[in-house]
Write a protein that holds these residues in place. Sequence first.
Motif, PDB file in Angstrom:
ATOM      1  N   LYS A   1       0.833  -1.205   0.000  1.00  0.00           N
ATOM      2  CA  LYS A   1       0.000   0.000   0.000  1.00  0.00           C
ATOM      3  C   LYS A   1       0.871   1.260   0.000  1.00  0.00           C
ATOM      4  O   LYS A   1       0.647   2.199  -0.777  1.00  0.00           O
ATOM      5  CB  LYS A   1      -0.923   0.012   1.216  1.00  0.00           C
ATOM      6  N   GLY A   2       1.899   1.255   0.860  1.00  0.00           N
ATOM      7  CA  GLY A   2       2.798   2.401   0.909  1.00  0.00           C
ATOM      8  C   GLY A   2       3.535   2.616  -0.397  1.00  0.00           C
ATOM      9  O   GLY A   2       3.714   3.760  -0.843  1.00  0.00           O
TER      10      GLY A   2
ATOM     11  N   GLU B   1       1.103   4.012  -3.100  1.00  0.00           N
ATOM     12  CA  GLU B   1       0.868   5.436  -2.864  1.00  0.00           C
ATOM     13  C   GLU B   1       2.102   6.266  -3.221  1.00  0.00           C
ATOM     14  O   GLU B   1       1.988   7.343  -3.816  1.00  0.00           O
ATOM     15  CB  GLU B   1       0.480   5.661  -1.400  1.00  0.00           C
TER      16      GLU B   1
ATOM     17  N   ASP C   1      -3.590   4.972  -5.964  1.00  0.00           N
ATOM     18  CA  ASP C   1      -4.567   5.076  -4.889  1.00  0.00           C
ATOM     19  C   ASP C   1      -5.324   3.752  -4.813  1.00  0.00           C
ATOM     20  O   ASP C   1      -4.835   2.726  -5.271  1.00  0.00           O
ATOM     21  CB  ASP C   1      -5.500   6.260  -5.116  1.00  0.00           C
ATOM     22  N   ALA C   2      -6.510   3.769  -4.218  1.00  0.00           N
ATOM     23  CA  ALA C   2      -7.271   2.538  -4.055  1.00  0.00           C
ATOM     24  C   ALA C   2      -7.664   1.906  -5.390  1.00  0.00           C
ATOM     25  O   ALA C   2      -7.910   0.699  -5.473  1.00  0.00           O
ATOM     26  CB  ALA C   2      -8.516   2.797  -3.203  1.00  0.00           C
TER      27      ALA C   2
ATOM     28  N   ASN D   1      -6.134   0.695  -7.965  1.00  0.00           N
ATOM     29  CA  ASN D   1      -4.785   0.329  -8.412  1.00  0.00           C
ATOM     30  C   ASN D   1      -4.695  -1.028  -9.096  1.00  0.00           C
ATOM     31  O   ASN D   1      -3.636  -1.384  -9.614  1.00  0.00           O
ATOM     32  CB  ASN D   1      -3.824   0.355  -7.225  1.00  0.00           C
TER      33      ASN D   1
ATOM     34  N   PHE E   1      -8.187  -0.954  -0.447  1.00  0.00           N
ATOM     35  CA  PHE E   1      -6.981  -0.815  -1.252  1.00  0.00           C
ATOM     36  C   PHE E   1      -6.677  -2.065  -2.068  1.00  0.00           C
ATOM     37  O   PHE E   1      -5.909  -2.009  -3.021  1.00  0.00           O
ATOM     38  CB  PHE E   1      -5.793  -0.466  -0.347  1.00  0.00           C
TER      39      PHE E   1
END
Length: 437
Positions: free
Chosen positions: A286-287, A290, A295-296, A298, A372
């Motif tokens: 997730k990191g 981003e 973003d979500a 993806n 996510f």
Amino acid sequence: MRLSRRTSVAAAIAGAASIALLASGCSTGGGDDASGEAGEDVTLTVTTFGTFGYDDLYKEYEELNPGVTIKATNIDTGGNARTDAFTKIAAGSGLSDIVAIEEGWLGAIMDVSDQFVDLTEYGIADRKGDWVEWKYDQATDPEGRVIGYGTDIGPSGICYNADAFAAAGLPTDRDEVATLLDGDWENYFDVGRQYQAATGKAWMDHSGFVWNAMVNQLPEGYYTSDGELNVEGNTELQGRFELLGSAVGDGLSAAQTAWDWNGGKSFLDGTFATLVCPGWMLGVAKGQIEAGGGDADNGWDFADVFPGGPTNWGGAFLSIPETSQHKEAAAKLADWLTQPEQQVKQSAAAGNFPSTLNAQETLAAEATPNEFFNDAPTGAILAERAVGIKAQYKGADDSVIQENVFGPPLQKLDRGEATTQQAWDEAISLLNSLVKQ
């Protein structure tokens, strides 16, 4: 032969100082005199690594306990945290009041376990039933001292990019993907070959993380259960290395840099399609997504499957050094952070999977969609993946072997700079030069 305590301590400290590792019950909780033995205001220092998801919990604890201030430090990777910890142990000072210890170097910490507080003096034995049995046992040294409150464990599933799968004509529904990938590592690589043939692109990010997962799945990894080195002459280990080497030779690896992935952009541009994902890797991914501008929305999802069956990769502990001037207050904070309620919150923040049974049951029951990862119920999936896991014994230099013995040869293999046999031979050479026999 297992190294003596004195020899192991010297080797661990010297190794940590010279090798830059890469590299993840009865509550004493809030309220009553949590600020310290005499009720005075206290500042507690905490050192973690990677993605722990503690920031909001620190604030909550401070609100519950006026007079307590938490000063937190987070180190980028578990390997660098190992170097930091052993450098400070060698110096005899500098460790935080609470230090997070990663499973991969817990064996080395056990050789200096007398440098850490025996938490049975602060009531941890009353909570033994909170954790999966092997988690509590991992933190127990040969003298019966318990030196760590368990945080997370690392049951693993497969993260996959549904858009990439669709481009290759592969199923994208997570249940269908689980069926597709159900089986052994040969099946995982064979599906990868289908994907590579259809798209011309890599199937996995790099071979290092896949290798770690393959090793963790064995009953015994780099060490036997009684502490003997178990690499050179290990035909089962070498056989898995050759299986991985064949997959790399067929173009399945994207040769990514561990922990970087081109600043996260490789998650978004189709560079690779799958990632081995212990629970904590969800927070890392997730990191990275981003950081790469995503973003979500993806394309990534999470499937309830893992080649070869259940396995554990990683997990951590919160330990209190003997050098802490606030042992009781530190124990209260560490105890609170690892209560089931807090582990559920930690999982929501960081994606990792709890080591306490009640927290696991909560995540399984709630099956909360993870926005996510295409609303996958990641907590519930990880609860399924945790069934039947027992963590592998990790010897004193386990993380050194993974990262510094096998890491460089696998990078050469990924880049086409070495054959499988050359990579294996280099690993054995590095083993003999970096690890005490």
